[in-house]
Write a protein that holds these residues in place. Structure first.
Motif, PDB file in Angstrom:
ATOM      1  N   ALA A   1     -45.583 -16.341   3.593  1.00 44.06           N
ATOM      2  CA  ALA A   1     -46.382 -15.886   4.731  1.00 44.06           C
ATOM      3  C   ALA A   1     -46.376 -16.894   5.868  1.00 44.06           C
ATOM      4  O   ALA A   1     -46.736 -16.562   6.993  1.00 44.06           O
ATOM      5  CB  ALA A   1     -47.819 -15.618   4.288  1.00 44.06           C
ATOM      6  N   ARG A   2     -45.972 -18.142   5.580  1.00 43.81           N
ATOM      7  CA  ARG A   2     -45.950 -19.146   6.637  1.00 43.81           C
ATOM      8  C   ARG A   2     -44.861 -18.848   7.650  1.00 43.81           C
ATOM      9  O   ARG A   2     -43.856 -18.223   7.346  1.00 43.81           O
ATOM     10  CB  ARG A   2     -45.723 -20.529   6.023  1.00 43.81           C
ATOM     11  CG  ARG A   2     -46.881 -20.986   5.146  1.00 43.81           C
ATOM     12  CD  ARG A   2     -46.569 -22.332   4.515  1.00 43.81           C
ATOM     13  NE  ARG A   2     -47.662 -22.765   3.670  1.00 43.81           N
ATOM     14  CZ  ARG A   2     -47.632 -23.876   2.945  1.00 43.81           C
ATOM     15  NH1 ARG A   2     -46.560 -24.646   2.954  1.00 43.81           N
ATOM     16  NH2 ARG A   2     -48.671 -24.202   2.210  1.00 43.81           N
ATOM     17  N   LYS A   3     -45.036 -19.354   8.852  1.00 49.56           N
ATOM     18  CA  LYS A   3     -44.069 -19.128   9.920  1.00 49.56           C
ATOM     19  C   LYS A   3     -42.740 -19.774   9.565  1.00 49.56           C
ATOM     20  O   LYS A   3     -42.684 -20.907   9.118  1.00 49.56           O
ATOM     21  CB  LYS A   3     -44.594 -19.717  11.223  1.00 49.56           C
ATOM     22  CG  LYS A   3     -43.657 -19.490  12.413  1.00 49.56           C
ATOM     23  CD  LYS A   3     -44.240 -20.100  13.669  1.00 49.56           C
ATOM     24  CE  LYS A   3     -43.286 -19.907  14.840  1.00 49.56           C
ATOM     25  NZ  LYS A   3     -43.820 -20.505  16.077  1.00 49.56           N
ATOM     26  N   ALA A   4     -41.641 -19.048   9.740  1.00 49.47           N
ATOM     27  CA  ALA A   4     -40.313 -19.586   9.465  1.00 49.47           C
ATOM     28  C   ALA A   4     -39.991 -20.702  10.448  1.00 49.47           C
ATOM     29  O   ALA A   4     -40.472 -20.704  11.583  1.00 49.47           O
ATOM     30  CB  ALA A   4     -39.261 -18.477   9.589  1.00 49.47           C
ATOM     31  N   PRO A   5     -39.181 -21.687  10.050  1.00 47.98           N
ATOM     32  CA  PRO A   5     -38.826 -22.771  10.958  1.00 47.98           C
ATOM     33  C   PRO A   5     -38.060 -22.254  12.166  1.00 47.98           C
ATOM     34  O   PRO A   5     -37.398 -21.218  12.113  1.00 47.98           O
ATOM     35  CB  PRO A   5     -37.950 -23.683  10.090  1.00 47.98           C
ATOM     36  CG  PRO A   5     -37.450 -22.799   8.993  1.00 47.98           C
ATOM     37  CD  PRO A   5     -38.549 -21.812   8.732  1.00 47.98           C
ATOM     38  N   GLU A   6     -38.148 -22.964  13.258  1.00 52.06           N
ATOM     39  CA  GLU A   6     -37.445 -22.558  14.468  1.00 52.06           C
ATOM     40  C   GLU A   6     -35.938 -22.571  14.224  1.00 52.06           C
ATOM     41  O   GLU A   6     -35.406 -23.461  13.554  1.00 52.06           O
ATOM     42  CB  GLU A   6     -37.787 -23.511  15.619  1.00 52.06           C
ATOM     43  CG  GLU A   6     -39.241 -23.447  16.053  1.00 52.06           C
ATOM     44  CD  GLU A   6     -39.614 -22.086  16.620  1.00 52.06           C
ATOM     45  OE1 GLU A   6     -38.740 -21.444  17.221  1.00 52.06           O
ATOM     46  OE2 GLU A   6     -40.756 -21.668  16.453  1.00 52.06           O
ATOM     47  N   THR A   7     -35.253 -21.586  14.745  1.00 51.25           N
ATOM     48  CA  THR A   7     -33.813 -21.476  14.515  1.00 51.25           C
ATOM     49  C   THR A   7     -32.997 -21.920  15.714  1.00 51.25           C
ATOM     50  O   THR A   7     -31.778 -21.891  15.661  1.00 51.25           O
ATOM     51  CB  THR A   7     -33.450 -20.014  14.196  1.00 51.25           C
ATOM     52  OG1 THR A   7     -33.875 -19.192  15.288  1.00 51.25           O
ATOM     53  CG2 THR A   7     -34.115 -19.567  12.916  1.00 51.25           C
ATOM     54  N   ALA A   8     -33.642 -22.337  16.797  1.00 52.38           N
ATOM     55  CA  ALA A   8     -32.898 -22.729  18.002  1.00 52.38           C
ATOM     56  C   ALA A   8     -31.965 -23.898  17.717  1.00 52.38           C
ATOM     57  O   ALA A   8     -30.811 -23.910  18.156  1.00 52.38           O
ATOM     58  CB  ALA A   8     -33.873 -23.084  19.122  1.00 52.38           C
ATOM     59  N   GLU A   9     -32.468 -24.891  16.958  1.00 53.15           N
ATOM     60  CA  GLU A   9     -31.646 -26.056  16.656  1.00 53.15           C
ATOM     61  C   GLU A   9     -30.457 -25.661  15.788  1.00 53.15           C
ATOM     62  O   GLU A   9     -29.333 -26.119  16.004  1.00 53.15           O
ATOM     63  CB  GLU A   9     -32.475 -27.126  15.952  1.00 53.15           C
ATOM     64  CG  GLU A   9     -31.685 -28.394  15.636  1.00 53.15           C
ATOM     65  CD  GLU A   9     -32.536 -29.444  14.950  1.00 53.15           C
ATOM     66  OE1 GLU A   9     -31.980 -30.509  14.642  1.00 53.15           O
ATOM     67  OE2 GLU A   9     -33.741 -29.189  14.737  1.00 53.15           O
ATOM     68  N   TYR A  10     -30.713 -24.783  14.820  1.00 52.97           N
ATOM     69  CA  TYR A  10     -29.627 -24.316  13.951  1.00 52.97           C
ATOM     70  C   TYR A  10     -28.554 -23.599  14.762  1.00 52.97           C
ATOM     71  O   TYR A  10     -27.354 -23.841  14.600  1.00 52.97           O
ATOM     72  CB  TYR A  10     -30.200 -23.394  12.881  1.00 52.97           C
ATOM     73  CG  TYR A  10     -29.161 -22.556  12.187  1.00 52.97           C
ATOM     74  CD1 TYR A  10     -28.347 -23.100  11.204  1.00 52.97           C
ATOM     75  CD2 TYR A  10     -28.990 -21.214  12.534  1.00 52.97           C
ATOM     76  CE1 TYR A  10     -27.384 -22.336  10.578  1.00 52.97           C
ATOM     77  CE2 TYR A  10     -28.027 -20.448  11.905  1.00 52.97           C
ATOM     78  CZ  TYR A  10     -27.234 -21.012  10.927  1.00 52.97           C
ATOM     79  OH  TYR A  10     -26.279 -20.253  10.314  1.00 52.97           O
ATOM     80  N   GLU A  11     -28.977 -22.691  15.657  1.00 51.55           N
ATOM     81  CA  GLU A  11     -28.026 -21.969  16.491  1.00 51.55           C
ATOM     82  C   GLU A  11     -27.243 -22.929  17.364  1.00 51.55           C
ATOM     83  O   GLU A  11     -26.037 -22.756  17.589  1.00 51.55           O
ATOM     84  CB  GLU A  11     -28.766 -20.947  17.349  1.00 51.55           C
ATOM     85  CG  GLU A  11     -29.387 -19.804  16.559  1.00 51.55           C
ATOM     86  CD  GLU A  11     -30.192 -18.872  17.451  1.00 51.55           C
ATOM     87  OE1 GLU A  11     -30.537 -19.270  18.572  1.00 51.55           O
ATOM     88  OE2 GLU A  11     -30.455 -17.749  17.010  1.00 51.55           O
ATOM     89  N   SER A  12     -27.922 -23.960  17.881  1.00 55.24           N
ATOM     90  CA  SER A  12     -27.258 -24.935  18.731  1.00 55.24           C
ATOM     91  C   SER A  12     -26.194 -25.706  17.964  1.00 55.24           C
ATOM     92  O   SER A  12     -25.100 -25.960  18.471  1.00 55.24           O
ATOM     93  CB  SER A  12     -28.291 -25.897  19.316  1.00 55.24           C
ATOM     94  OG  SER A  12     -27.670 -26.904  20.079  1.00 55.24           O
ATOM     95  N   LEU A  13     -26.492 -26.074  16.728  1.00 57.06           N
ATOM     96  CA  LEU A  13     -25.528 -26.807  15.910  1.00 57.06           C
ATOM     97  C   LEU A  13     -24.316 -25.945  15.585  1.00 57.06           C
ATOM     98  O   LEU A  13     -23.167 -26.416  15.635  1.00 57.06           O
ATOM     99  CB  LEU A  13     -26.198 -27.282  14.620  1.00 57.06           C
ATOM    100  CG  LEU A  13     -27.248 -28.390  14.760  1.00 57.06           C
ATOM    101  CD1 LEU A  13     -27.923 -28.645  13.428  1.00 57.06           C
ATOM    102  CD2 LEU A  13     -26.619 -29.659  15.300  1.00 57.06           C
ATOM    103  N   ALA A  14     -24.543 -24.685  15.259  1.00 57.73           N
ATOM    104  CA  ALA A  14     -23.430 -23.783  14.968  1.00 57.73           C
ATOM    105  C   ALA A  14     -22.545 -23.601  16.199  1.00 57.73           C
ATOM    106  O   ALA A  14     -21.313 -23.602  16.091  1.00 57.73           O
ATOM    107  CB  ALA A  14     -23.961 -22.430  14.492  1.00 57.73           C
ATOM    108  N   ALA A  15     -23.165 -23.463  17.367  1.00 59.69           N
ATOM    109  CA  ALA A  15     -22.403 -23.318  18.607  1.00 59.69           C
ATOM    110  C   ALA A  15     -21.610 -24.583  18.915  1.00 59.69           C
ATOM    111  O   ALA A  15     -20.462 -24.520  19.381  1.00 59.69           O
ATOM    112  CB  ALA A  15     -23.343 -22.982  19.764  1.00 59.69           C
ATOM    113  N   GLU A  16     -22.225 -25.738  18.650  1.00 61.15           N
ATOM    114  CA  GLU A  16     -21.533 -27.011  18.893  1.00 61.15           C
ATOM    115  C   GLU A  16     -20.316 -27.150  17.986  1.00 61.15           C
ATOM    116  O   GLU A  16     -19.226 -27.541  18.437  1.00 61.15           O
ATOM    117  CB  GLU A  16     -22.498 -28.179  18.670  1.00 61.15           C
ATOM    118  CG  GLU A  16     -21.860 -29.544  18.900  1.00 61.15           C
ATOM    119  CD  GLU A  16     -22.807 -30.686  18.592  1.00 61.15           C
ATOM    120  OE1 GLU A  16     -22.339 -31.836  18.567  1.00 61.15           O
ATOM    121  OE2 GLU A  16     -24.017 -30.425  18.357  1.00 61.15           O
TER     122      GLU A  16
END
Length: 322
Positions: A75-90
């Motif tokens: 039920a807790r908020k999932a971690p932010e995925t912006a950093e993950y997306e940024s790493l994949a793009a990099e």
């Protein structure tokens, strides 16, 4: 806190390594697969975590207290995925650039784990980046064999240029009808720069590829047809890995290949422009097929073998790739 290892009474060690490994693999596969399907990460992490937790429940005799704890974790908020997306793009950008520059030759093995270590990333964003490059046709992989820069076949090259001819001939026809005088002058100057670099054997490979791709992209953009522009742009990444193989042997004296093409496109005759582009694409295909002959032979003799050692890779990759 909030991980399965911190379940009350679990003691960490009660979870077998095999169970945890299976659950983690499935969750990572889900994240990558759903990211590719939806084009975004969003709440995909929630789904993967949920599935991983369900896998653990299938293996374990979960008490009611542990189940309540599990529900609170989910039920807790999932971690932010912006950093993950940024790493994949990099990771995607770095590997793609290395392929286009020729730093990674056709047939060369790419180790996901070594790449992740080099880039200082986890295995997951690197895996997503390589899967995207495989989807684009720049890489190929086999289960339990590995991932490598794709080795094309004659059929691959011929099929690619059939599609490209259909798209770019139509773009040339529309360009002749719609391009303004300012756009024509801009592309004539760009064509001069492309031919100038093509005549210099020591010119930077990536600079040449960038200008060449820009010229064809600009032609498509001047048609005012967004769908056509997008389709043409997608065809160029794959061809870019073929265009400069052995190009150092061709750089002899001035060339006017692209200037002659642009003069035909700017003459105002749609049919003449279409025919000029058709000949340009067919000529490009013939040169690509000729230059790629060593790789066709390599694919035919060693295509099923993914050489991992540096020595075996050097033996397999043709000298022209250097």
């Amino acid at each position: 806190p909030g991980t399965l290892d911190s379940f009350p009474g679990a003691g960490g060690g009660d979870f077998t390594g095999a169970v945890c490994a299976d659950a983690q693999v499935v969750s990572e596969v889900l994240i990558v697969f759903l990211s590719l399907v939806t084009g975004k990460a969003g709440n995909i992490t929630d789904i993967a975590v949920y599935m991983r937790n369900l896998l653990h429940l299938c293996y374990l005799d979960t008490t009611e207290g542990e189940l309540r704890y599990l529900k609170r974790c989910m039920a807790r908020k999932a971690p932010e995925t912006a950093e993950y997306e940024s790493l994949a793009a990099e990771a995607y950008t770095i590997v793609r650039l290395r392929i286009l520059r020729g730093d990674l030759a056709m047939g060369q093995i790419i180790s996901r784990r070594k790449l992740a270590l080099e880039l200082g990333m986890s295995f997951l964003p690197v895996s997503e980046a390589l899967m995207k490059l495989e989807f684009e046709g720049l890489l190929e992989s086999r289960p339990r064999a590995g991932t490598r820069v794709r080795i094309p076949t004659v059929q691959d090259v011929q099929g690619h240029y059939i599609v490209r001819e259909a798209l770019e001939v139509q773009a040339a026809r529309l360009f002749a009808e719609a391009a303004t005088a300012e756009e024509q002058q801009e592309l004539l100057r760009l064509a001069f720069r492309v031919d100038l670099l093509a005549s210099q054997p020591d010119a930077d490979r990536y600079h040449y590829l960038s200008l060449h791709e820009k010229l064809h992209r600009k032609i498509a953009e001047c048609t005012r047809c967004g769908a056509l522009s997008e389709a043409i742009e997608k065809t160029h990444a794959l061809a870019s890995t073929w265009m400069c193989v052995g190009r150092h042997a061709e750089g002899q004296g001035p060339r006017r290949t692209h200037q002659d093409l642009m003069e035909k496109l700017c003459a105002g005759d749609p049919e003449a422009a279409a025919e000029g582009m058709r000949r340009h694409i067919v000529s490009s295909k013939d040169r690509a097929v000729e230059r790629l002959q060593p790789y066709f032979r390599m694919g035919a003799t060693r295509g099923a073998t993914y050489a991992r050692s540096a020595r075996r890779q050097e033996e397999a990759i043709p000298v022209q790739a250097s």
